[in-house]
Design a protein around this motif. Structure first.
Motif, PDB file in Angstrom:
ATOM      1  N   LEU A 389       4.258  28.188  -5.514  1.00 18.87           N
ATOM      2  CA  LEU A 389       4.135  27.167  -4.469  1.00 18.87           C
ATOM      3  C   LEU A 389       3.321  25.984  -4.988  1.00 18.87           C
ATOM      4  CD1 LEU A 389       3.446  29.549  -1.449  1.00 18.87           C
ATOM      5  CD2 LEU A 389       5.631  28.544  -2.147  1.00 18.87           C
ATOM      6  N   GLN A 390       3.682  24.796  -4.538  1.00 16.81           N
ATOM      7  CA  GLN A 390       3.108  23.579  -5.103  1.00 16.81           C
ATOM      8  C   GLN A 390       2.222  22.840  -4.104  1.00 16.81           C
ATOM      9  OE1 GLN A 390       3.704  22.903  -8.505  1.00 16.81           O
ATOM     10  NE2 GLN A 390       4.355  25.011  -8.107  1.00 16.81           N
ATOM     11  N   PRO A 391       1.164  22.187  -4.597  1.00 15.06           N
ATOM     12  CA  PRO A 391       0.288  21.424  -3.690  1.00 15.06           C
ATOM     13  C   PRO A 391       0.991  20.194  -3.147  1.00 15.06           C
ATOM     14  CG  PRO A 391      -0.333  21.043  -5.980  1.00 15.06           C
ATOM     15  CD  PRO A 391       0.708  22.124  -5.997  1.00 15.06           C
ATOM     16  N   MET A 392       0.571  19.772  -1.973  1.00 14.83           N
ATOM     17  CA  MET A 392       1.058  18.528  -1.373  1.00 14.83           C
ATOM     18  C   MET A 392       0.000  17.453  -1.601  1.00 14.83           C
ATOM     19  SD  MET A 392       2.062  17.821   2.622  1.00 14.83           S
ATOM     20  CE  MET A 392       3.771  18.392   2.576  1.00 14.83           C
ATOM     21  N   HIS A 393       0.441  16.287  -2.044  1.00 15.47           N
ATOM     22  CA  HIS A 393      -0.472  15.189  -2.350  1.00 15.47           C
ATOM     23  C   HIS A 393      -0.357  14.102  -1.278  1.00 15.47           C
ATOM     24  CE1 HIS A 393      -1.098  16.811  -6.415  1.00 15.47           C
ATOM     25  NE2 HIS A 393       0.212  17.003  -6.448  1.00 15.47           N
ATOM     26  N   PRO A 394      -1.420  13.850  -0.512  1.00 16.04           N
ATOM     27  CA  PRO A 394      -1.393  12.707   0.412  1.00 16.04           C
ATOM     28  C   PRO A 394      -1.476  11.408  -0.394  1.00 16.04           C
ATOM     29  CG  PRO A 394      -3.108  14.303   0.997  1.00 16.04           C
ATOM     30  CD  PRO A 394      -2.656  14.633  -0.380  1.00 16.04           C
ATOM     31  N   VAL A 395      -0.643  10.438  -0.045  1.00 19.04           N
ATOM     32  CA  VAL A 395      -0.648   9.147  -0.728  1.00 19.04           C
ATOM     33  C   VAL A 395      -0.489   8.029   0.296  1.00 19.04           C
ATOM     34  CG1 VAL A 395       0.265  10.029  -2.911  1.00 19.04           C
ATOM     35  CG2 VAL A 395       1.858   9.257  -1.151  1.00 19.04           C
ATOM     36  N   GLU A 396      -0.984   6.864  -0.059  1.00 17.54           N
ATOM     37  CA  GLU A 396      -0.806   5.673   0.769  1.00 17.54           C
ATOM     38  C   GLU A 396       0.102   4.708   0.026  1.00 17.54           C
ATOM     39  OE1 GLU A 396      -4.832   5.173   3.378  1.00 17.54           O
ATOM     40  OE2 GLU A 396      -4.988   4.660   1.261  1.00 17.54           O
ATOM     41  N   ILE A 397       1.135   4.227   0.707  1.00 18.64           N
ATOM     42  CA  ILE A 397       2.119   3.344   0.101  1.00 18.64           C
ATOM     43  C   ILE A 397       2.147   2.038   0.892  1.00 18.64           C
ATOM     44  CG2 ILE A 397       4.574   3.048  -0.455  1.00 18.64           C
ATOM     45  CD1 ILE A 397       4.762   6.127  -0.587  1.00 18.64           C
ATOM     46  N   ALA A 398       2.144   0.914   0.190  1.00 24.07           N
ATOM     47  CA  ALA A 398       2.173  -0.383   0.857  1.00 24.07           C
ATOM     48  C   ALA A 398       3.609  -0.804   1.141  1.00 24.07           C
ATOM     49  CB  ALA A 398       1.487  -1.428  -0.012  1.00 24.07           C
ATOM     50  N   SER A 399       3.850  -1.249   2.379  1.00 20.73           N
ATOM     51  CA  SER A 399       5.162  -1.812   2.710  1.00 20.73           C
ATOM     52  C   SER A 399       5.206  -3.266   2.235  1.00 20.73           C
ATOM     53  CB  SER A 399       5.408  -1.753   4.212  1.00 20.73           C
ATOM     54  OG  SER A 399       4.608  -2.720   4.886  1.00 20.73           O
ATOM     55  N   ARG A 400       6.384  -3.834   2.217  1.00 20.60           N
ATOM     56  CA  ARG A 400       6.551  -5.214   1.729  1.00 20.60           C
ATOM     57  C   ARG A 400       5.827  -6.244   2.580  1.00 20.60           C
ATOM     58  NH1 ARG A 400      12.987  -5.386   2.260  1.00 20.60           N
ATOM     59  NH2 ARG A 400      12.613  -3.255   1.519  1.00 20.60           N
ATOM     60  N   ASP A 401       5.555  -5.907   3.858  1.00 22.39           N
ATOM     61  CA  ASP A 401       4.857  -6.858   4.715  1.00 22.39           C
ATOM     62  C   ASP A 401       3.423  -6.439   5.012  1.00 22.39           C
ATOM     63  OD1 ASP A 401       5.524  -4.725   6.296  1.00 22.39           O
ATOM     64  OD2 ASP A 401       6.373  -5.883   7.945  1.00 22.39           O
ATOM     65  N   GLY A 402       2.886  -5.531   4.180  1.00 22.64           N
ATOM     66  CA  GLY A 402       1.460  -5.271   4.231  1.00 22.64           C
ATOM     67  C   GLY A 402       0.999  -4.093   5.048  1.00 22.64           C
ATOM     68  N   LEU A 403       1.898  -3.313   5.612  1.00 21.14           N
ATOM     69  CA  LEU A 403       1.474  -2.095   6.297  1.00 21.14           C
ATOM     70  C   LEU A 403       1.156  -1.007   5.277  1.00 21.14           C
ATOM     71  CD1 LEU A 403       3.932  -1.749   9.332  1.00 21.14           C
ATOM     72  CD2 LEU A 403       1.623  -2.694   9.296  1.00 21.14           C
ATOM     73  N   THR A 404       0.301  -0.090   5.661  1.00 23.42           N
ATOM     74  CA  THR A 404       0.022   1.084   4.836  1.00 23.42           C
ATOM     75  C   THR A 404       0.774   2.262   5.418  1.00 23.42           C
ATOM     76  OG1 THR A 404      -2.163   0.276   4.215  1.00 23.42           O
ATOM     77  CG2 THR A 404      -1.764   2.633   3.965  1.00 23.42           C
ATOM     78  N   LEU A 405       1.597   2.911   4.594  1.00 25.74           N
ATOM     79  CA  LEU A 405       2.438   4.020   5.031  1.00 25.74           C
ATOM     80  C   LEU A 405       1.821   5.330   4.541  1.00 25.74           C
ATOM     81  CD1 LEU A 405       5.863   2.442   3.936  1.00 25.74           C
ATOM     82  CD2 LEU A 405       4.650   2.122   6.118  1.00 25.74           C
ATOM     83  N   PRO A 406       1.172   6.088   5.429  1.00 21.01           N
ATOM     84  CA  PRO A 406       0.615   7.394   5.020  1.00 21.01           C
ATOM     85  C   PRO A 406       1.763   8.346   4.694  1.00 21.01           C
ATOM     86  CG  PRO A 406      -0.339   6.618   7.102  1.00 21.01           C
ATOM     87  CD  PRO A 406       0.870   5.781   6.833  1.00 21.01           C
ATOM     88  N   SER A 407       1.719   8.935   3.498  1.00 20.93           N
ATOM     89  CA  SER A 407       2.866   9.701   3.010  1.00 20.93           C
ATOM     90  C   SER A 407       2.404  10.955   2.287  1.00 20.93           C
ATOM     91  CB  SER A 407       3.718   8.832   2.070  1.00 20.93           C
ATOM     92  OG  SER A 407       4.120   7.631   2.716  1.00 20.93           O
ATOM     93  N   TYR A 408       3.371  11.829   1.948  1.00 20.84           N
ATOM     94  CA  TYR A 408       3.069  13.111   1.328  1.00 20.84           C
ATOM     95  C   TYR A 408       4.073  13.386   0.216  1.00 20.84           C
ATOM     96  CZ  TYR A 408       0.301  13.421   5.542  1.00 20.84           C
ATOM     97  OH  TYR A 408      -0.600  13.144   6.546  1.00 20.84           O
TER      98      TYR A 408
END
Length: 690
Positions: A389-408
């Motif tokens: 089983l593999q760990p899940m990594h939380p990441v933050e990704i920037a949208s083209r108009d400046g929002l932060t997209l919390p992702s995994y």
């Protein structure tokens, strides 16, 4: 983690969902993006059998009776999940209390008086849930809501009135739920309030209806006091549309003097407030800049908040009660990974605690607060012990108009030697999109992530704009953006993964259920070169027909859909819906597509899949279409779920070059009907002919 004796035991989302929410092995010697074979990348990692991930758990849903005498759980009986029970001092001495023979029981709870086990069940996935009770002394089972085409809702339970609950029933009018008092031991139903316009109600500990809710012309919610069984003419509080999904009353204290609110009015993220009912005075209890306040732990006897949570990338609990704070600290020091309370006794002396270690199967424990002991109750999927089983990594990704997209992000085994959350070489990727869309992805063990990662794929789940839990600004940024900026967020996340070296531009599949299925269809029609292939599970293809066929009990909330998707009753809104409907661009599809649908789905009707399959056939575009005649919005039966993921992993292996467990005879115990395109999935024609 929520309040009190009844609320903690009922997962009401299954009863009151208002969104499209919505899961000897040869190695394939295909090539990954960097030219090395998948076999070279993952030869040390055994394939995790599909059955181990998607079959029945050994046990699940553990609870303790309010009086502390009994343990209960869900476990297979003759291959079908049923409710089991055992004395608290003999957890291994269990016996089945229910006898479901076809469809698994997935939601159950204890009666407040500990005299019966209650569960809900629908027929074939139609979501007309009825309530059933089993007397634990006699074993007699009773259908407590014996009606046809009726969906039961929980209105309220009580600490002081132990043998009754309030339920909503739409047997008189399918659009509206009348409030009834239900005697759990005799089955007697008494009408309390006839409903001809309200979307919901709230009661206090005396099982007195105190509040009614109804959508207003602005697309928000009006809140009305109920006095002596009658709803007042004017609301005492209201929200505009912008706050309609981020503001909700959160219940009364047991003495009825305090009303809690999760409230975003005048702010961005929803904060927790306590309102003094007599004066209307409000006190701020908790707030978080990045996330809405979510769950609370409430004292079973008083209903007073003892702790609260906020979930941005991960869930964080803050205790306001010193004893609860000490208990949470004890659990945190004794358990690895995430944990939470799923059941409590009336005296609050014993808790049933779930624990998700993330890279090991989840386990459940019995926590004796007085003795300070934590004893293992069960492991849900012991067959996963030792699996890669593999760990899940939380990441933050920037949208083209400046929002932060919390992702995994989850990566394949053996691909990330230094553990920095990026693979050593680019690998194929599946963008796995959540349903709703007014829902969210979260941190924790995810069976789909684990299966796909095990097969050789990076898996990325993105909280795109319109997702819930991150404040109203992020949520409302998705209004009228189906197929537009909501889709741009998914494209931006995919491009981020390519730029980070996680995957290659031509090695990304898109997959999801419900809204995630819609996103898959949008991805292959609106941006036909962005993805190598797609897997659509119960996704709508025509937003106009989707809105015209919603379940009748969603009628009081239909303005939510019109305001946030497009109003089909206006020329502008109808044009927006048609422009966002993948059906009308089906001829643009150039990449392989797998579609799966439940024939009894009340939210996304079979016609949604039929329409786009028909359009693709008319245009001469290949498609694989799997229909389940005994399923609804998702696949409840393990045999059907396993069969679907068997088809999906072999489809993805052919498209992206990952590994796949051969189909074998996996289709035989399922009801899967391959209506189109068996030839497009490796081994599927052979499996059908075997």
């Amino acid at each position: 983690m929520t309040k009190g004796p009844l609320a903690t035991r009922l997962l009401t989302t299954a009863l009151a969902a208002t969104a499209l929410a919505l899961p000897g092995m040869a190695l394939a010697d295909h090539h990954a993006n960097d030219g090395t074979t998948m076999h070279q990348h993952h030869q040390a990692a055994p394939l995790i059998p599909r059955d181990a991930l998607f079959g029945n758990p050994s046990r699940a849903g553990g609870q303790i009776s309010p009086d502390g005498k009994w343990l209960s759980w869900l476990a297979p009986k003759d291959g079908v999940l049923n409710v089991w029970m055992a004395p608290v001092d003999n957890p291994d001495g269990g016996k089945p209390m229910t006898d479901a023979k076809d469809r698994p029981i997935r939601q159950y709870f204890w009666s407040p008086d500990s005299q019966s086990l209650l569960y809900i069940q629908d027929k074939g996935g139609d979501e007309n849930f009825l309530l059933y009770g089993v007397n634990i002394a006699s074993g007699k089972e009773t259908t407590l809501t014996p009606f046809e085409k009726t969906r039961v809702l929980l209105i309220g339970g009580s600490e002081s009135i132990r043998d009754k609950i309030l339920v909503g029933l739409n047997n008189r009018n399918p659009q509206y739920h009348d409030v009834h008092l239900l005697n759990l031991n005799t089955g007697e139903l008494t009408m309390v309030l006839q409903n001809d316009s309200y979307a919901g109600f709230m009661a206090d500990d005396t099982l007195t209806v105190r509040m009614a809710m109804r959508q207003n012309a602005e697309g928000g919610t009006d809140y009305f006091r109920v006095v002596d069984g009658k709803v007042e003419a004017e609301p005492f509080s209201a929200t505009a549309m912008e706050d309609s999904l981020t503001t909700n009353p959160a219940g009364y204290t047991n003495d009825g003097s305090i009303l809690y609110w999760l409230d975003s009015r005048g702010r961005n993220t929803a904060a927790l407030y306590a309102e003094t009912v007599a004066t209307g005075e409000r006190t701020l209890i908790a707030e978080n800049d990045k996330a809405d306040i979510g769950g609370t732990i409430r004292d079973p006897k008083t209903g007073v908040v003892e702790a609260y949570s906020a979930t941005y990338l991960k869930t964080e609990w803050t205790a306001t009660d010193p004893d609860v704070k000490a208990a949470l600290e004890f659990l945190g020091s004794n358990l690895d990974g995430e944990f939470g309370i799923q059941s409590r006794t009336d005296d609050d002396g014993k808790w049933i605690v779930w624990n998700d270690p993330l890279i090991a199967p989840s386990s459940t424990y019995i926590y004796d607060r007085k003795a300070g002991t934590l004893n293992h109750f069960y492991t849900s999927r012991p067959e996963l012990e030792g699996a890669p089983l593999q760990p899940m990594h939380p990441v933050e990704i920037a949208s083209r108009d400046g929002l932060t997209l919390p992702s995994y992000l989850t990566l394949p085994p053996g691909s990330d030697a230094d553990g920095d959350g990026k693979p050593d070489h680019a690998v194929p990727m599946v963008l796995f999109v959540h349903g709703g869309p007014w829902a969210r992805d979260g941190y924790g063990f995810n069976t789909v992530h684990q299966m796909l990662a095990n097969r050789g794929y990076a898996v990325l789940s993105v909280n795109f704009r319109g997702s819930t839990g991150f404040g109203k600004d992020f949520l409302n940024a998705g209004n009228l953006q189906w197929g537009l900026k909501m889709h741009d967020d998914l494209i931006d996340a995919t491009n981020w993964a390519v730029e980070q070296g996680i995957t290659g531009k031509d090695k990304v599949a898109i997959m999801g259920g419900s809204y995630g299925g819609y996103a898959t269809l949008a991805g292959l029609t609106f941006t036909p070169e962005a993805f190598a292939c797609g897997v659509d599970i119960v996704g709508p293809s025509n937003l106009e027909t989707l809105l015209s066929t919603i379940p009748p009990y969603w009628a009081p909330l239909v303005k939510v859909f019109h305001d946030r998707m497009g109003d089909p009753n206006t020329e502008e809104g109808l044009a927006l819906l048609k422009a966002a409907s993948p059906l009308y661009k089906a001829d643009q599809i150039t990449k392989p597509l797998l579609i799966a649908q439940g024939a009894n789905d009340p939210r996304v009707k079979q016609a949604e899949s039929d329409q786009i399959v028909g359009a693709m056939k008319k245009a001469g575009i290949p498609v694989t279409y799997v229909l389940y005649p005994d399923e609804g919005h998702g696949f409840a039966k393990p045999t059907n779920n396993i069969a679907f993921f068997a088809i999906a992993e072999n489809f993805l292996a052919e498209c992206l070059g990952g590994r796949a467990e051969p189909l074998g005879d996996v289709l035989k115990p399922s009801t899967a009907q391959i209506l189109e395109g068996a030839e497009h999935v490796q081994g599927l024609e052979e499996a059908l002919g075997s």
